[in-house]
Design a protein around this motif. Sequence first.
Motif, PDB file in Angstrom:
ATOM      1  N   GLN A  31      77.337 121.913 -21.057  1.00  0.00           N
ATOM      2  CA  GLN A  31      77.695 120.504 -21.186  1.00  0.00           C
ATOM      3  C   GLN A  31      78.419 120.003 -19.942  1.00  0.00           C
ATOM      4  OE1 GLN A  31      78.925 121.134 -25.656  1.00  0.00           O
ATOM      5  NE2 GLN A  31      79.465 119.087 -24.979  1.00  0.00           N
ATOM      6  N   ALA A  76      78.605 106.759 -18.495  1.00  0.00           N
ATOM      7  CA  ALA A  76      79.146 106.755 -19.859  1.00  0.00           C
ATOM      8  C   ALA A  76      78.627 107.965 -20.644  1.00  0.00           C
ATOM      9  CB  ALA A  76      78.773 105.455 -20.568  1.00  0.00           C
ATOM     10  N   GLY A  77      77.352 108.275 -20.480  1.00  0.00           N
ATOM     11  CA  GLY A  77      76.788 109.448 -21.148  1.00  0.00           C
ATOM     12  C   GLY A  77      77.413 110.734 -20.658  1.00  0.00           C
ATOM     13  N   VAL A  79      80.456 111.147 -19.432  1.00  0.00           N
ATOM     14  CA  VAL A  79      81.815 111.248 -19.989  1.00  0.00           C
ATOM     15  C   VAL A  79      81.750 111.596 -21.474  1.00  0.00           C
ATOM     16  CG1 VAL A  79      83.906 109.927 -20.506  1.00  0.00           C
ATOM     17  CG2 VAL A  79      82.824 109.726 -18.259  1.00  0.00           C
ATOM     18  N   ALA A  80      80.852 110.937 -22.201  1.00  0.00           N
ATOM     19  CA  ALA A  80      80.742 111.179 -23.642  1.00  0.00           C
ATOM     20  C   ALA A  80      80.290 112.603 -23.958  1.00  0.00           C
ATOM     21  CB  ALA A  80      79.786 110.167 -24.272  1.00  0.00           C
ATOM     22  N   ILE A  83      83.370 114.629 -24.666  1.00  0.00           N
ATOM     23  CA  ILE A  83      84.233 114.243 -25.784  1.00  0.00           C
ATOM     24  C   ILE A  83      83.633 114.823 -27.063  1.00  0.00           C
ATOM     25  CG2 ILE A  83      85.209 112.308 -27.084  1.00  0.00           C
ATOM     26  CD1 ILE A  83      84.994 110.678 -24.457  1.00  0.00           C
ATOM     27  N   LEU A  86      81.700 112.776 -29.665  1.00  0.00           N
ATOM     28  CA  LEU A  86      80.575 111.999 -29.142  1.00  0.00           C
ATOM     29  C   LEU A  86      79.458 112.837 -28.535  1.00  0.00           C
ATOM     30  CD1 LEU A  86      82.543 109.166 -27.284  1.00  0.00           C
ATOM     31  CD2 LEU A  86      81.451 109.048 -29.536  1.00  0.00           C
ATOM     32  N   GLN A  87      79.675 114.133 -28.366  1.00  0.00           N
ATOM     33  CA  GLN A  87      78.749 114.928 -27.566  1.00  0.00           C
ATOM     34  C   GLN A  87      77.318 114.970 -28.093  1.00  0.00           C
ATOM     35  OE1 GLN A  87      81.022 118.451 -27.037  1.00  0.00           O
ATOM     36  NE2 GLN A  87      81.186 118.855 -29.207  1.00  0.00           N
ATOM     37  N   ALA A  90      75.839 111.477 -27.548  1.00  0.00           N
ATOM     38  CA  ALA A  90      75.668 111.274 -26.105  1.00  0.00           C
ATOM     39  C   ALA A  90      74.437 112.004 -25.594  1.00  0.00           C
ATOM     40  CB  ALA A  90      76.910 111.745 -25.356  1.00  0.00           C
ATOM     41  N   ASN A 135      78.589 114.785 -35.743  1.00  0.00           N
ATOM     42  CA  ASN A 135      78.119 113.461 -36.146  1.00  0.00           C
ATOM     43  C   ASN A 135      78.823 112.983 -37.415  1.00  0.00           C
ATOM     44  OD1 ASN A 135      76.423 113.434 -33.961  1.00  0.00           O
ATOM     45  ND2 ASN A 135      74.631 114.090 -35.119  1.00  0.00           N
ATOM     46  N   LEU A 138      82.143 111.639 -36.439  1.00  0.00           N
ATOM     47  CA  LEU A 138      81.998 110.322 -35.825  1.00  0.00           C
ATOM     48  C   LEU A 138      81.788 109.254 -36.890  1.00  0.00           C
ATOM     49  CD1 LEU A 138      81.775 108.573 -33.299  1.00  0.00           C
ATOM     50  CD2 LEU A 138      79.341 109.164 -33.203  1.00  0.00           C
TER      51      LEU A 138
END
Length: 146
Positions: A31, A76-77, A79-80, A83, A86-87, A90, A135, A138
């Motif tokens: 990742q 943004a992808g 960085v996500a 996280i 969010l992975q 993302a 998920n 989230l």
Amino acid sequence: MSETTVPVTSASPVASVGRRGRARVALRALQVVIALFFGFASALPKLIAHPSATDAFDEMGWGSAGMYTIGVLELAGAVALLIPVLQSVAAVAVSALMVGAFVVQLTVFDGENAATPLILMVPLALIAWARRGHNADLLRLIRRRA
């Protein structure tokens, strides 16, 4: 051997925990590498308007607005991907960008470098699948905020 010692074999729970731990570390390293690639090698040239990026987007007819938009989405992808909650999402979102990149490579650039987005989708799909458990976390966060 005394009665209190138990030999550790590869089938023991202790050994399998070690393998799971190594797999988690390897996935996390993947990742980070993918995030670094999208952040620095892909998004950065677009965001600093490197001539290679501006020429490509001009050839597509998208101009600087399209270039900056794609650059921001890739950053943004990236960085996500780092996280935890969010992975997985993302990885799916960046894969969708790669589908678009593949189509553009085929239609605008006559297939030149068309394999690159497809190759990048393989580790992204692995990340999305392996981190799919996040998920639910989230969704809980989103529902709590709504």
